[in-house]
Design a protein around this motif. Sequence first.
Motif, PDB file in Angstrom:
ATOM      1  N   TYR A   1     -47.860 -15.562 -11.485  1.00 45.44           N
ATOM      2  CA  TYR A   1     -46.642 -15.258 -10.755  1.00 45.44           C
ATOM      3  C   TYR A   1     -46.293 -13.787 -10.927  1.00 45.44           C
ATOM      4  CZ  TYR A   1     -46.110 -20.308 -11.260  1.00 45.44           C
ATOM      5  OH  TYR A   1     -46.316 -21.654 -11.242  1.00 45.44           O
ATOM      6  N   ILE A   2     -45.521 -13.264  -9.976  1.00 39.54           N
ATOM      7  CA  ILE A   2     -44.886 -11.963 -10.149  1.00 39.54           C
ATOM      8  C   ILE A   2     -43.386 -12.158  -9.907  1.00 39.54           C
ATOM      9  CG2 ILE A   2     -46.905 -10.568  -9.554  1.00 39.54           C
ATOM     10  CD1 ILE A   2     -45.558 -10.018  -6.839  1.00 39.54           C
ATOM     11  N   ALA A   3     -42.587 -11.285 -10.469  1.00 44.37           N
ATOM     12  CA  ALA A   3     -41.134 -11.396 -10.347  1.00 44.37           C
ATOM     13  C   ALA A   3     -40.609 -10.302  -9.427  1.00 44.37           C
ATOM     14  CB  ALA A   3     -40.475 -11.283 -11.719  1.00 44.37           C
ATOM     15  N   ARG A   4     -39.805 -10.730  -8.451  1.00 44.08           N
ATOM     16  CA  ARG A   4     -39.096  -9.804  -7.568  1.00 44.08           C
ATOM     17  C   ARG A   4     -37.619  -9.932  -7.883  1.00 44.08           C
ATOM     18  NH1 ARG A   4     -40.744  -5.891  -4.609  1.00 44.08           N
ATOM     19  NH2 ARG A   4     -39.422  -6.448  -2.894  1.00 44.08           N
ATOM     20  N   VAL A   5     -36.974  -8.807  -8.144  1.00 48.63           N
ATOM     21  CA  VAL A   5     -35.563  -8.795  -8.521  1.00 48.63           C
ATOM     22  C   VAL A   5     -34.748  -8.291  -7.345  1.00 48.63           C
ATOM     23  CG1 VAL A   5     -33.888  -7.872 -10.147  1.00 48.63           C
ATOM     24  CG2 VAL A   5     -36.207  -8.394 -10.923  1.00 48.63           C
TER      25      VAL A   5
ATOM     26  N   THR B   1     -39.956  -5.051  -7.777  1.00 45.85           N
ATOM     27  CA  THR B   1     -40.909  -5.861  -8.518  1.00 45.85           C
ATOM     28  C   THR B   1     -40.831  -5.501  -9.991  1.00 45.85           C
ATOM     29  OG1 THR B   1     -42.385  -5.952  -6.606  1.00 45.85           O
ATOM     30  CG2 THR B   1     -43.371  -6.427  -8.750  1.00 45.85           C
ATOM     31  N   LEU B   2     -40.882  -6.510 -10.855  1.00 49.95           N
ATOM     32  CA  LEU B   2     -40.901  -6.283 -12.297  1.00 49.95           C
ATOM     33  C   LEU B   2     -42.278  -5.749 -12.675  1.00 49.95           C
ATOM     34  CD1 LEU B   2     -39.331  -6.529 -14.955  1.00 49.95           C
ATOM     35  CD2 LEU B   2     -40.208  -8.867 -15.143  1.00 49.95           C
ATOM     36  N   LEU B   3     -42.290  -4.582 -13.344  1.00 46.57           N
ATOM     37  CA  LEU B   3     -43.541  -3.908 -13.685  1.00 46.57           C
ATOM     38  C   LEU B   3     -43.816  -3.979 -15.180  1.00 46.57           C
ATOM     39  CD1 LEU B   3     -43.040  -0.695 -11.518  1.00 46.57           C
ATOM     40  CD2 LEU B   3     -44.221  -2.820 -10.886  1.00 46.57           C
ATOM     41  N   ASP B   4     -45.109  -3.900 -15.528  1.00 50.33           N
ATOM     42  CA  ASP B   4     -45.498  -3.893 -16.937  1.00 50.33           C
ATOM     43  C   ASP B   4     -45.484  -2.460 -17.470  1.00 50.33           C
ATOM     44  OD1 ASP B   4     -47.869  -2.670 -16.015  1.00 50.33           O
ATOM     45  OD2 ASP B   4     -49.077  -4.487 -16.259  1.00 50.33           O
TER      46      ASP B   4
END
Length: 101
Positions: free
Chosen positions: A28-32, A40-43
């Motif tokens: 999954y990826i997270a969009r805020v 997008t939540l980045l690492d």
Amino acid sequence: MNMHMLTELAEKGEIRELELLSLEGGFYIARVRLEHTELTLLDDHAKPMRIGSTTHLRDLLQRVPPFPCVLVQHCVHDEMCGTREGPIGALRIPFSLEASF
């Protein structure tokens, strides 16, 4: 958006919703979603953070004030087969960041 920025925005109550988007490959990826934009939540390497599950997300955000979250799953079968008429929307399932037992 990195974790530090997400935490600051959550503390200010500026996060409208987090979408946990299910992607092919089992992650999954997270969009805020904020008032006028989505990020997008980045690492740590400025790449979209790969999240393994809702439990993984809860672990990542355990020290962040809670906000609304929704799991988003697109139905590939409907898109491929074209059995329905009209637009095909994603399945959206609300969930909480609070630990579930």
